[in-house]
Scaffold this motif. Structure first.
Motif, PDB file in Angstrom:
ATOM      1  N   VAL A  35      -7.616  -6.156  -1.717  1.00  0.00           N
ATOM      2  CA  VAL A  35      -6.782  -6.056  -0.519  1.00  0.00           C
ATOM      3  C   VAL A  35      -6.780  -7.425   0.147  1.00  0.00           C
ATOM      4  O   VAL A  35      -7.835  -7.931   0.524  1.00  0.00           O
TER       5      VAL A  35
ATOM      6  N   THR B  30      -5.881   1.097   3.819  1.00  0.00           N
ATOM      7  CA  THR B  30      -5.745  -0.273   3.331  1.00  0.00           C
ATOM      8  C   THR B  30      -6.451  -1.272   4.230  1.00  0.00           C
ATOM      9  O   THR B  30      -7.141  -2.183   3.754  1.00  0.00           O
TER      10      THR B  30
ATOM     11  N   PRO C 166       0.832  -1.203   0.000  1.00  0.00           N
ATOM     12  CA  PRO C 166       0.000   0.000   0.000  1.00  0.00           C
ATOM     13  C   PRO C 166       0.864   1.248   0.000  1.00  0.00           C
ATOM     14  O   PRO C 166       1.891   1.307   0.679  1.00  0.00           O
TER      15      PRO C 166
END
Length: 229
Positions: free
Chosen positions: A118, A70, A49
């Motif tokens: 993610v 994130t 990230p």
């Protein structure tokens, strides 16, 4: 040669201890969240990230924002790791990345946001990442394991109260090797970085183990001569 001025960015390596599967007895290992890139270069590849620094942000604020955006987490431990600026690390433009690393507790990691783009990965078993992010993670792992030998950084993975067994399990998970319980106890107690409390861990069949807390006179992060801002 590209004469365009370099772009300055911040990336964040976020480590947490997580069990490798649903079995309760499975030892925890180091994991980190990655984001899937949705545009070129390296579209579809996983990456750390990060992104550009806002005009009114400090470097640390940008790293903390990366962590929050994130995973929806904040971290008690956030430290600048290194600057990565190899000329050809990005195929589209010159990018210099200031990399931070964050440590979060297992209970916090369980609450971390995940999505299609993610996902958490085992830190020692990563796919081929975008840019030079495999190298960055390797450096962060080396730095973490080296720092375990002389600082109280392991406490960032624990709650306010913990047993010496729980602390030893953190060391074993990060260093990837078993440690002798008696020797570990002697070494930890000799550092005076932990303080025994009058509390004991609830539950269990045997005499509950004593809980310890951090010695607040020891700094969790080593910031050198720079003030903590």
């Amino acid at each position: 040669m590209n004469s365009q001025a370099p772009t300055l960015a911040v990336s964040t390596v976020i480590f947490a201890l997580r069990a490798t599967d649903s079995d309760e007895g499975t030892p925890a290992t180091l994991w980190l969240p990655l984001v899937r890139r949705i545009r070129e270069p390296f579209e579809g590849r996983w990456a750390l990230p990060g992104g550009p620094i806002g005009g009114d942000e400090s470097l640390a604020d940008a790293a903390a924002r990366n962590l929050l955006e994130t995973t929806s987490l904040t971290s008690r431990y956030l430290e600048q790791l290194y600057a990565f600026g190899t000329v050809d690390r990005s195929p589209s433009q010159r990018v210099v990345s200031i990399v931070y690393w964050a440590l979060v507790r297992p209970d916090e990691a369980e609450r971390a946001a995940e999505s299609e783009n993610v996902r958490w990965f085992a830190a020692d078993d990563l796919p081929s990442l975008a840019f030079d992010h495999n190298t960055i993670v390797e450096y962060a792992l080396w730095r973490l394991r080296n720092k375990m030998e002389y600082s109280r950084i392991a406490h960032a993975f624990l709650g306010e109260r913990f047993t010496l067994t729980q602390l030893r399990e953190v060391y074993e998970a990060v260093l990837r090797k078993p440690l002798d319980p008696a020797n570990f106890r002697r070494q930890i107690e000799s550092t005076k970085s932990v303080v025994a409390t009058d509390e004991r861990l609830a539950g269990g069949r045997h005499r509950p183990p004593r809980l310890y807390r951090y010695n607040e006179s020891f700094d969790l992060a080593d910031n050198g001569p720079l003030p903590v801002l």
